[in-house]
Design a protein around this motif. Structure first.
Motif, short mmCIF file in Angstrom:
data_model
loop_
_atom_site.label_atom_id
_atom_site.label_comp_id
_atom_site.label_asym_id
_atom_site.label_seq_id
_atom_site.Cartn_x
_atom_site.Cartn_y
_atom_site.Cartn_z
N ARG A 267 0.82 -1.22 0.00
CA ARG A 267 0.00 0.00 0.00
C ARG A 267 0.85 1.26 0.00
N LYS A 268 2.02 1.20 0.67
CA LYS A 268 2.86 2.40 0.76
C LYS A 268 3.94 2.42 -0.31
N PHE A 269 3.88 1.50 -1.25
CA PHE A 269 4.81 1.46 -2.38
C PHE A 269 6.26 1.34 -1.96
N TYR A 270 6.54 0.53 -0.91
CA TYR A 270 7.93 0.20 -0.56
C TYR A 270 8.31 -1.02 -1.39
N TYR A 271 8.68 -0.77 -2.67
CA TYR A 271 8.82 -1.88 -3.61
C TYR A 271 9.82 -2.93 -3.14
N SER A 272 11.01 -2.47 -2.67
CA SER A 272 12.03 -3.47 -2.33
C SER A 272 11.60 -4.30 -1.12
N ASP A 273 10.83 -3.69 -0.21
CA ASP A 273 10.32 -4.46 0.92
C ASP A 273 9.35 -5.54 0.44
N VAL A 274 8.49 -5.15 -0.53
CA VAL A 274 7.53 -6.12 -1.07
C VAL A 274 8.28 -7.32 -1.62
N SER A 275 9.30 -7.06 -2.44
CA SER A 275 10.01 -8.19 -3.05
C SER A 275 10.75 -8.99 -1.98
N ALA A 276 11.32 -8.29 -0.98
CA ALA A 276 12.05 -9.01 0.07
C ALA A 276 11.11 -9.96 0.81
N ILE A 277 9.93 -9.46 1.19
CA ILE A 277 8.99 -10.30 1.95
C ILE A 277 8.45 -11.43 1.06
#
Lengths: 305, 291
Positions: A267-277
């Motif tokens: 939702r907050k567009f933290y792209y690298s966090d999304v891919s990491a998780i």
């Protein structure tokens, strides 16, 4: 001496000139054509109905191919953005930065696995208790069987996340509602599978225990359980695998696990966090898949000996 | 004879036991290793369970309080009541949307997965490298839940049921690829051989040798998935991807219990209706194959 019997008298006209009744041939041809036409008509009708269903569905679901075509670039660019950090560097160049939250995420991942594990165990125990009255060959009354079966059906038809939503209101935020939601859904799913296994057992040991004066509990313990236990374990392991995936999204409704962090990152567009998780989750699911498959093969192998 | 008949089985066991034990020591010997493994496994499983309870903040008091609350909700939920007809119609429309998402998503997934199923099958593509990559990608897609895919698709095509269709399509694409490739690998190779012996090429073998064998199987799997996706489609509304999930989410959050129970009953009816239709169709599809 026996005289030979000729089907066609020697010297008579050859068989190829045998002329069948043309009317009969026409009738057969007509019947064949009718049969083919009927099948083809059914096929065309089926395709028409299918097309109608698809078009109606497309209209209901507001499918808009132009929009998809216009925005499909967003999908590829979204996937692409997943591979870069906020400062524009490729994720693999700075793994420490990419996995900055690893301790936090690992804690949540363990929480997710534990939600799945505890939920699976509770569900398996309840499913075990309910599978005997739900099995046609062991039940004592038709009413009991019907009631238990409807209950199991209800447990597995309502999606677990819906249970989680309601439980979050009743039990408060946190992993507890997630565990209970998974436990209830697992009870329904495993109860049904277990009762199917029980329905397929060899009834001779049951007769033996009944004949020597065993009560219901003794029948189940000594005649049924030894026959079904390895199958039960195998199904439970399979369910655990499914529940790990289910537990990963429990956080979407506030029911614990890594889902909440994933939802926020998306939702907050933290792209690298999304891919990491996501990669953490995918690797975990892979490892669990492989481990449970091995355990299941080992179980089945032990049974075969 | 009558004396033996009158003894109970347990009495026989008591009297004959020692003699039998002495005569067949192998049968009665306890397998210490197997027992240790069993006990060790049980201790491990229970220990993990207790550890789980401790880190998941589950106290009996909380469970007890929550069950009380839950009991109240169940009382509030009766009778199910959408209050106004227009509200009921909104829910029915959302339910139809849910079913449409499930049908369309499943059919699209199956269509897309068909070629990949062949690519991942050993008897079609002998090269293990290609197969390995196709299989691993399918597994990766499959291990991400439909709800997560819905979240991503909402970012791409915006809120609404279309995102839901794409989410169901993506997550099932992986599942169908795997199922299809397994079905193809299990197909009888003789038909393909026959086509080959009459001079057919690779494509001919797939089209006339494999496809007729596996198509009814695929159709029945697709029907089964439509049924299970109706359940998935009810929840993707939670992240805004259409269907009845959004209404369910809102009504639970605003504590409108009678609406909640009305929606849940609608979903149950829809799922069992689809279940009924699809099991009949599945029977018809497989029946056609046998005649």
């Amino acid at each position: 001496m026996v005289r030979p019997v000729f089907l066609v008298q020697p010297g008579a006209a050859p068989l190829s000139s045998f002329s069948p009744n043309p009317q009969r041939i026409d009738a057969l041809k007509g019947a064949y054509a009718d049969a083919i036409a009927a099948r083809r008509n059914r096929m065309i009708l089926g395709i028409l109905v299918f097309a109608l269903v698809i078009v109606t569905s497309g209209w209901m679901a507001e499918v808009n191919l132009a929009k998809l075509a216009a925005r499909i670039g967003n999908f590829t660019s979204y996937i692409e953005r997943l591979a870069f950090l906020d400062n524009g560097a490729f994720v693999l160049t700075d793994i420490r930065e990419w996995y900055w939250g690893i301790t936090h995420w690992m804690r949540l991942l363990i929480e997710t696995l534990m939600i799945a594990y505890v939920g699976t165990i509770v569900g398996a125990v309840l499913g075990f208790a309910l599978c005997f009255p739900a099995a046609r060959n062991l039940t004592r009354s038709a009413l009991e069987m019907a009631v238990v079966r409807r209950f199991l059906e209800f447990c597995r038809t309502v999606p677990e996340i819906v249970f989680a939503l309601i439980f979050v209101v009743a039990f408060g935020l946190g992993p507890l509602p997630g565990v209970l939601a998974i436990a209830i859904h697992t009870t329904g799913a495993l109860g049904k599978l277990f009762s199917e296994v029980v329905e397929n057992i060899d009834m001779k040991p049951v007769d033996g225990i009944v004949a020597s004066g065993g009560n219901r509990v003794q029948v189940i313990r000594f005649a049924v359980v030894p026959q079904v236990l390895s199958n039960f374990f195998s199904y439970t392991l399979l369910r655990f695998e499914i529940n790990v995936r289910g537990a990963a999204i429990m956080g979407f409704v506030g029911a614990g696990g890594i889902g909440q962090d994933l939802l926020e990152s998306v939702r907050k567009f933290y792209y690298s966090d999304v891919s990491a998780i996501l990669i953490l989750l995918i690797v975990t699911v892979f490892v669990i898949d492989m481990a449970t498959e091995r355990a299941r093969h080992a179980l089945i192998g032990r049974e075969a000996h | 004879m009558t004396a033996t008949n009158q003894r109970t089985l347990s009495a026989i066991a008591r009297e004959e036991g020692p003699r039998l034990r002495a005569a067949y020591p192998d049968v009665f010997r306890t397998d210490m290793k197997a027992r240790a493994v069993t006990i060790g496994t049980i201790v491990l499983l229970v220990g993990l369970f207790v550890y789980g309870l401790s880190i998941l903040e589950t106290t009996w008091w909380r469970v007890f309080l929550g069950l009380g609350e839950l009991g109240k909700f169940v009382v509030y939920m009766i009778p199910p009541n959408p209050e106004t007809l227009s509200k009921a119609l909104v829910y029915v429309h959302a339910l139809a949307e849910t079913v449409a998402i499930a049908i369309l998503g499943t059919v699209l997934a199956a269509t897309l997965a068909l070629p990949f199923g062949f690519l991942a099958a050993r008897n079609v593509i002998p090269s293990w490298i290609a197969r390995f990559f196709v299989r691993r990608s399918l597994d990766t897609i499959r291990s991400v839940d439909a709800l997560i895919w819905a979240l991503i698709w909402v970012n791409v095509v915006g809120l609404g049921p279309f995102a839901g269709v794409l989410a169901i399509m993506t997550s099932d694409f992986g599942a169908f690829g795997k199922l299809f490739s397994e079905a193809i690998e299990a197909a009888d190779g003789k038909a393909s051989e026959g086509i080959k012996s009459t001079g057919g090429g690779n494509l001919h073998q797939v089209r006339f040798g494999l496809l007729p064998q596996v198509l009814p199987l695929f159709a029945s799997q697709v029907l089964y998935y439509i049924e299970s996706n109706t359940r998935s489609a009810t929840i993707i509304g939670i992240v805004g991807a259409g269907g009845i999930g959004l209404h369910l989410y809102e009504q639970i959050r605003t504590l409108e219990y009678q609406h909640v129970s009305f929606i849940i009953i609608l979903v149950l009816i829809a799922v069992s209706a689809i279940d009924w239709v699809s099991s009949r169709l599945r029977f018809a599809v497989i029946g056609v194959r046998q005649t």
